[in-house]
Design a protein around this motif. Structure first.
Motif, PDB file in Angstrom:
ATOM      1  N   UNK A 186       0.873  -1.417  -0.061  1.00 26.02           N
ATOM      2  CA  UNK A 186       0.103   0.059  -0.038  1.00 26.02           C
ATOM      3  C   UNK A 186       0.936   1.396   0.098  1.00 26.02           C
ATOM      4  N   UNK A 187       1.736   1.484   0.827  1.00 26.37           N
ATOM      5  CA  UNK A 187       2.583   2.385   0.887  1.00 26.37           C
ATOM      6  C   UNK A 187       2.708   3.482   1.649  1.00 26.37           C
ATOM      7  N   UNK A 188       1.218   3.840   2.195  1.00 30.26           N
ATOM      8  CA  UNK A 188       0.857   4.873   3.232  1.00 30.26           C
ATOM      9  C   UNK A 188       1.434   4.685   4.636  1.00 30.26           C
ATOM     10  N   UNK A 189       1.847   5.865   5.184  1.00 26.76           N
ATOM     11  CA  UNK A 189       1.660   6.991   4.824  1.00 26.76           C
ATOM     12  C   UNK A 189       2.928   7.286   3.872  1.00 26.76           C
ATOM     13  N   UNK A 190       2.470   8.275   3.096  1.00 31.94           N
ATOM     14  CA  UNK A 190       3.667   8.706   2.279  1.00 31.94           C
ATOM     15  C   UNK A 190       3.933  10.368   2.294  1.00 31.94           C
ATOM     16  N   UNK A 191       5.278  10.643   2.303  1.00 29.24           N
ATOM     17  CA  UNK A 191       6.471   9.891   2.062  1.00 29.24           C
ATOM     18  C   UNK A 191       6.852   9.207   3.582  1.00 29.24           C
ATOM     19  N   UNK A 192       7.582   8.327   3.442  1.00 32.51           N
ATOM     20  CA  UNK A 192       7.818   7.587   4.859  1.00 32.51           C
ATOM     21  C   UNK A 192       8.473   6.260   4.242  1.00 32.51           C
ATOM     22  N   UNK A 193       8.607   5.548   5.295  1.00 27.40           N
ATOM     23  CA  UNK A 193       9.404   3.981   5.122  1.00 27.40           C
ATOM     24  C   UNK A 193       8.517   3.126   4.322  1.00 27.40           C
ATOM     25  N   UNK A 206       8.792   4.050   0.927  1.00 29.46           N
ATOM     26  CA  UNK A 206      10.118   3.497   0.332  1.00 29.46           C
ATOM     27  C   UNK A 206      10.127   2.159   0.002  1.00 29.46           C
ATOM     28  N   UNK A 207       9.411   1.428   1.020  1.00 28.48           N
ATOM     29  CA  UNK A 207       9.257   0.076   0.522  1.00 28.48           C
ATOM     30  C   UNK A 207       8.358  -0.457  -0.878  1.00 28.48           C
ATOM     31  N   UNK A 208       7.382   0.192  -0.822  1.00 28.88           N
ATOM     32  CA  UNK A 208       6.628   0.326  -1.896  1.00 28.88           C
ATOM     33  C   UNK A 208       7.432   0.428  -3.260  1.00 28.88           C
ATOM     34  N   UNK A 209       7.969   1.487  -3.242  1.00 32.06           N
ATOM     35  CA  UNK A 209       8.920   1.869  -4.389  1.00 32.06           C
ATOM     36  C   UNK A 209       9.792   0.880  -4.786  1.00 32.06           C
ATOM     37  N   UNK A 210      10.680   0.395  -3.655  1.00 34.96           N
ATOM     38  CA  UNK A 210      11.411  -0.764  -4.048  1.00 34.96           C
ATOM     39  C   UNK A 210      11.120  -2.055  -4.447  1.00 34.96           C
ATOM     40  N   UNK A 211       9.832  -2.392  -3.878  1.00 37.92           N
ATOM     41  CA  UNK A 211       9.125  -3.605  -4.394  1.00 37.92           C
ATOM     42  C   UNK A 211       8.625  -3.389  -5.655  1.00 37.92           C
ATOM     43  N   UNK A 212       8.128  -2.345  -6.021  1.00 36.86           N
ATOM     44  CA  UNK A 212       7.855  -2.053  -7.655  1.00 36.86           C
ATOM     45  C   UNK A 212       8.988  -2.017  -8.497  1.00 36.86           C
ATOM     46  N   UNK A 213      10.108  -1.652  -7.938  1.00 34.67           N
ATOM     47  CA  UNK A 213      11.294  -1.760  -8.814  1.00 34.67           C
ATOM     48  C   UNK A 213      11.789  -3.321  -8.948  1.00 34.67           C
ATOM     49  N   UNK A 214      11.700  -4.103  -7.826  1.00 34.19           N
ATOM     50  CA  UNK A 214      11.973  -5.549  -7.939  1.00 34.19           C
ATOM     51  C   UNK A 214      11.030  -6.131  -9.142  1.00 34.19           C
ATOM     52  N   UNK A 215       9.910  -5.903  -8.924  1.00 31.92           N
ATOM     53  CA  UNK A 215       8.654  -6.275  -9.888  1.00 31.92           C
ATOM     54  C   UNK A 215       8.950  -6.228 -11.254  1.00 31.92           C
ATOM     55  N   UNK A 216       9.418  -4.777 -11.411  1.00 35.53           N
ATOM     56  CA  UNK A 216       9.643  -4.139 -13.081  1.00 35.53           C
ATOM     57  C   UNK A 216      10.833  -5.095 -13.309  1.00 35.53           C
ATOM     58  N   UNK A 260      -1.687  13.112  -2.766  1.00 38.43           N
ATOM     59  CA  UNK A 260      -0.664  12.927  -1.860  1.00 38.43           C
ATOM     60  C   UNK A 260      -0.734  11.321  -1.189  1.00 38.43           C
ATOM     61  N   UNK A 261      -1.691  10.813  -1.696  1.00 44.33           N
ATOM     62  CA  UNK A 261      -1.634   9.303  -1.361  1.00 44.33           C
ATOM     63  C   UNK A 261      -0.710   8.377  -2.103  1.00 44.33           C
ATOM     64  N   UNK A 262      -0.350   7.207  -1.423  1.00 44.81           N
ATOM     65  CA  UNK A 262       0.619   6.406  -1.788  1.00 44.81           C
ATOM     66  C   UNK A 262       0.279   5.749  -3.058  1.00 44.81           C
ATOM     67  N   UNK A 263      -1.231   5.647  -3.349  1.00 44.69           N
ATOM     68  CA  UNK A 263      -1.636   4.808  -4.357  1.00 44.69           C
ATOM     69  C   UNK A 263      -1.925   5.842  -5.649  1.00 44.69           C
ATOM     70  N   UNK A 264      -1.621   6.909  -5.481  1.00 48.49           N
ATOM     71  CA  UNK A 264      -1.845   7.911  -6.651  1.00 48.49           C
ATOM     72  C   UNK A 264      -0.646   8.849  -6.796  1.00 48.49           C
ATOM     73  N   UNK A 265       0.467   8.678  -5.804  1.00 50.50           N
ATOM     74  CA  UNK A 265       1.493   9.693  -6.259  1.00 50.50           C
ATOM     75  C   UNK A 265       2.015   9.741  -7.408  1.00 50.50           C
ATOM     76  N   UNK A 266       2.893  10.659  -7.959  1.00 48.33           N
ATOM     77  CA  UNK A 266       3.582  10.593  -9.396  1.00 48.33           C
ATOM     78  C   UNK A 266       4.332   9.431  -9.344  1.00 48.33           C
ATOM     79  N   UNK A 267       5.122   9.334  -8.119  1.00 45.29           N
ATOM     80  CA  UNK A 267       6.141   7.902  -8.461  1.00 45.29           C
ATOM     81  C   UNK A 267       5.761   6.691  -8.867  1.00 45.29           C
ATOM     82  N   UNK A 268       4.594   6.472  -8.090  1.00 44.18           N
ATOM     83  CA  UNK A 268       3.907   5.331  -8.021  1.00 44.18           C
ATOM     84  C   UNK A 268       3.016   4.879  -9.649  1.00 44.18           C
ATOM     85  N   UNK A 269       2.628   6.091 -10.258  1.00 44.08           N
ATOM     86  CA  UNK A 269       1.859   6.208 -11.456  1.00 44.08           C
ATOM     87  C   UNK A 269       3.102   5.917 -12.481  1.00 44.08           C
ATOM     88  N   UNK A 270       4.042   6.437 -12.179  1.00 44.04           N
ATOM     89  CA  UNK A 270       5.328   6.562 -13.202  1.00 44.04           C
ATOM     90  C   UNK A 270       5.966   5.158 -13.399  1.00 44.04           C
TER      91      UNK A 270
END
Length: 264
Positions: A109-116, A119-129, A165-175
């Motif tokens: 899920x990644x909330x609250x964002x920003x925060x640990x 960060x874990x969500x983005x790392x997991x997404x990178x691994x998935x990619x 500003x939600x972790x499900x919709x932030x620009x980094x996640x959509x990108x």
């Protein structure tokens, strides 16, 4: 072949909902997320009685993923996403079923964002990619299905301005999601419904279901080998209205046996 994904939000507490949907929808494959059950508590007996074989990767109280196959036992090919040996969260499982590889995922899920957690969500997404790119390079029929916890565009959320500003919709996640698709994956539901405001999740709070204040966060992605076989993609919205329902509704695709002309 009908392949579905369904965040059950507790496989034991909502087992009647799951069994009813399996009986009514009869998917050939069902990817489940958020089991909230350790492995030994997974209700394999009831699922077998419903006509399905299963593999699962559980976790007490949180997370958990499973793949069900109608009239067959899925052949497990991977348990856990590669790239971080220290990640013990149960968020990915993969199986071979009828000549197709199915990857079932529950992205953080990644909330609250920003925060640990973000960060874990983005790392997991990178691994998935990275893993997805590797699988695409094999040129095998592959499906990535699950709760991605991403609303890809403004069309996928009832009031985009409230979710900036939600972790499900932030620009980094959509990108990150766009980057995944750019590898060559096809978002099945959006492909079949390019301009439709269509949701897969409605919160329990603020009468979200009654107001149709939903989000599209559950996705089925098809590899380039499978995309030409896409015949239909829908959301079983009515399941969200069942008694003691999950806050998600199942999403499914139907694949033809041979390639079809792509929608324009």
């Amino acid at each position: 072949m009908k392949i579905a994904t369904f965040n059950v939000n507790g496989v034991n507490g909502r087992l009647p909902v799951l069994l009813r949907w399996l009986a009514e929808a009869a998917p050939d494959v069902a990817c489940l997320q958020e089991l909230k059950s350790p492995d030994e508590k997974f209700p394999i007996g009831a699922i077998r009685e419903a006509g399905y074989g299963a593999i699962w990767h559980g976790q007490k109280s949180w997370n958990g993923v499973a793949i069900l196959a109608r009239g067959a036992d899925p052949i497990e090919t991977r348990r856990g996403l590669p790239g971080d040996r220290d990640d013990l969260q149960s968020r990915y499982i993969e199986a071979a079923i009828d000549g197709i590889l199915i990857g079932c995922l529950y992205l953080p899920n990644g909330n609250p964002a920003p925060g640990p957690k973000f960060d874990y969500k983005l790392r997991w997404f990178e691994r998935l990619t990275k893993y997805a790119a590797k699988m695409l390079a094999l040129d095998v029929p592959f499906v990535l299905a699950g709760d991605f916890n991403v609303m890809p565009t403004e069309l996928d959320v009832y009031k985009p301005e409230r979710w900036i500003d939600d972790a499900l919709f932030r620009p980094e996640v959509r990108a990150a999601y766009r980057g995944l698709l750019a590898q060559g994956w096809t978002d099945a539901l959006r492909t079949m419904h390019p301009d439709e405001r269509i949701y897969t999740f409605w919160d329990y709070f603020r009468n979200a279901w009654g107001r149709d204040a939903g989000l599209r966060i559950d996705h089925i992605l098809l590899s380039s080998e499978l995309a030409p076989r896409l015949a239909a993609a829908e959301v079983d919205r009515e399941v969200r209205g069942y008694e003691k329902a999950s806050d998600h509704a199942p999403v499914w695709v139907r694949l033809s046996k041979t390639s079809r002309a792509r929608r324009k």
